[in-house]
Design an enzyme around this catalytic site. Sequence first.
Site, PDB file in Angstrom:
ATOM      1  N   LYS A 275       0.790  -1.224   0.000  1.00  0.00           N
ATOM      2  CA  LYS A 275       0.000   0.000   0.000  1.00  0.00           C
ATOM      3  C   LYS A 275       0.831   1.287   0.000  1.00  0.00           C
ATOM      4  CE  LYS A 275      -4.473  -1.082   0.198  1.00  0.00           C
ATOM      5  NZ  LYS A 275      -5.503  -0.482  -0.682  1.00  0.00           N
TER       6      LYS A 275
ATOM      7  N   SER B 248       0.409  -9.943  -1.126  1.00  0.00           N
ATOM      8  CA  SER B 248       0.232  -8.493  -1.012  1.00  0.00           C
ATOM      9  C   SER B 248       0.495  -7.920   0.376  1.00  0.00           C
ATOM     10  CB  SER B 248      -1.191  -8.119  -1.447  1.00  0.00           C
ATOM     11  OG  SER B 248      -2.148  -8.711  -0.588  1.00  0.00           O
TER      12      SER B 248
END
Length: 529
Positions: free
Chosen positions: A70, A327
């Site tokens: 992110k 992720s």
Amino acid sequence: MNKTPQRTAAASAEAQRLLAQYAKRIEQAAGRVYDVADVTALEHAPKLSARLGCKLLLKREDTQPVYSFKLRGAYNKMASLSDEARAHGVVTASAGNHAQGVALSAAKLGIPSSIVMPRTTPAIKVDAVRSLGGKAILHGDAYDDALAHALELVDRGMTLVHPYDDPEVIAGQGTIAREILEQLPQLGVEKLDAVFVCVGGGGLLAGIAAWIKHKSPHTKVICVEPDDSNCMGAGLKAGRRIKLAQAGLFADGVSVRQAGEEPFKLARHFVDDCVEVSIDEICAAIRDLFNEKRAVPEPAGALGIAGVKRYAQTHDLSGKTVCAIVSGANINFDRLRYVAERAELGDDAETLLAVTIPEKPGSFKKFLSHLRRRPITEFNYRYSSSGAAHVFVGIKITEGAAEREKLIQILREQDLPVADMTGNEMAKLHVRFMVGGRAPGLADEHLFRFVFPERPGALEDFLHAIGGRWNISLFHYRNHGAAFGRVLCGLQIPRGQLGDVRRSLDQLGYEYWEETDNPAYALFLGTRA
């Protein structure tokens, strides 16, 4: 699988325009994001590759400084702001990885940052934001409350750093795909056949898809979603954005009810297929990465691996090279027990059976002999009557559904009543911890299973909806370390009042299922044999 719609000539022209636009944005982002982000490893997963019959590569975004991809998008957005916008500061609403990415990026750039988080956010996440230099503002009981307050701060001059619905955020995430293609030669790979990407709002998917289709158009881009949070797949199938009534919260990093407008526009052009996976399959993928690399991803972080495994069940991947994005790794420690419980089920390596055996000496021993020395993973027993006992047993299997059916047939040939509970959600969540909780003679009992939001007043709201009109005869609650709790509840409902109960529960707004006819209830909890 959800196939994407056929694309028209006009759509093709629009796709080329978007490719050119985002290729430029991603190149620009590559000149910024490495101020804070690492070039993460692209690693071969030999054990999983052998199981799946392909060459599986893992893109390790779980090793970033904030243990998630992110910060790429957050930093790219903030680095592109004017000096005036920087001076006014940035704001976002998040209780997860995006919050930490914004806080770290803001500290690096010297920009004031305010992170609005629900009051129910775990302290470990609030502390992480503060330790990175962000101002954590606790507001409201849910994400929507936090977002509304963040938008008020935008009205006062601050810039919103959206977690996914922003071109600069998308471009920052697209640098992951740029790295993947550049790293392939280091692993001796000439051609990448597919990349599997977890999807929530779609920012990561959109950025990766744009760069892949720009540089390697033959490579398939496949989005992976939990089957209870499939807003992107549902939208692509319908040809328009879909807003889910509710999004599952186990994979909290992708718990989004509606895909972002900009990510959806890109996904319609550049995503080739969508895969949905269950909670059990996600748990199995978490375990797989631990076995492969001794790493523990968060549920959303394991979606790519789960997607490859599901895809391989219906597609021949022999000789193919595929990549799964890992992720993130921001998992709460208290969720690991639940993950371990469900992982074997996700790989069809465990079966759960409910069996009724005679209540007499030697029955246990005889029952175990029928299992033919298969490993027992769980065994729960409760006296039921002078003639029968109920057993809830977990059994390790190696041949999946075929072995399960064979085992059930063996038990039935011995005149032992047996019910397969492997796919029974109520049994997995509740009954395995409540064997023997029968209440003979209890009249008019109906069973309901709920998802309770983990916020102050949730139980009180439920009791207010019941309003003292119906007696609670059973209540079992489990929390899985996420922003929700699982509740099994028995209500005594006189004849003719079931419709009133349903209307009261519908008004309450909690997701629920009626479970009175569930065989697990009849066997272990109910009044009927």
